[in-house]
Design an enzyme around this catalytic site. Sequence first.
Site: not given
Length: 283
Positions: A35, A37, A39, A63, A151-152, A187-188
């Site tokens: 996680l 910021e 998230h 996925q 973002k997605d 992003s992760s």
Amino acid sequence: MAVIVTKTVDEVRSLVKEWKRKGDTIGLVPTMGYLHEGHGSLIKRAVSENDKVIVSDFVNPIQFAPSEDLSTYPKDFDADRALCEELGADLIFAPEPSEMYKEDFSTHVDVSQITEGLCGKSRPTHFRGVCTVVSKLFHISGANRAYFGQKDAQQLAVVRRMVRDLNFDIQIIGCPIIREDDGLAKSSRNTYLDDKERKAATVLYRALSEGKNLLDGGERDTGVIVEKVQEIIESEPMAKVDYVELLRWDSLENLSLVDGPVLLAVAVYIGRTRLIDNIVYSD
Ligand code: PAF
């Protein structure tokens, strides 16, 4: 209060049953963990709008295509738990893949059309995996509201379409993109970038901002805007464009002249890392 952590569907169900008996509303924040910021902003919003908040922390194998980063996807469960606790989430659901998918699992949710462009072109099975896991999480959590980052953007549009088409009794809340100081969307996957790549990655937001400037200045020709954004990204030697597209928001239909809300979206390889970013624009 300490956040409860569970790996089982049964435990989530029994807590949810108890909460619902008391009349509590439930917010769900679906995540794949690690996680940041971005998230955090979803969890904060969920906490402010619901009596109870469930964060799912599950790297959903279905996925990912075989060539993608499932095995290297970053993880730090202790940090995830600390953030959820700090922000006031009530429950983390962190199942093992075998809890979510029995060996003979054979049911999927397939949303057509809107999944075929943008990321769906290079990731043809991705949204089937997302919609399947998200449907399961909606059922397991019994949530009133679910929170997704813009973002997605395609994921957000696809989930909204699925919820509408299949009459899920849940409200989908889209939340703004959270950015680093230099504009890079959190992003992760940013963790995959080395120092040089991290600098190069700022080209995504620079290019999108120029697209926005053109729109602000009155440009309405989709081709002109897409070409300019692409040209800026291609001026960065470490960047390889997957797509630059300007589509109707949130139906994701093609258009030649901007005449309402639009999504300007990019996917770009920086080295081996594929990054996505976008802006939603309306006058
Ligand atoms: O956006 C993500 O992190 C994932 O696609 C989601 C929604 C948690 C489903 O696995």
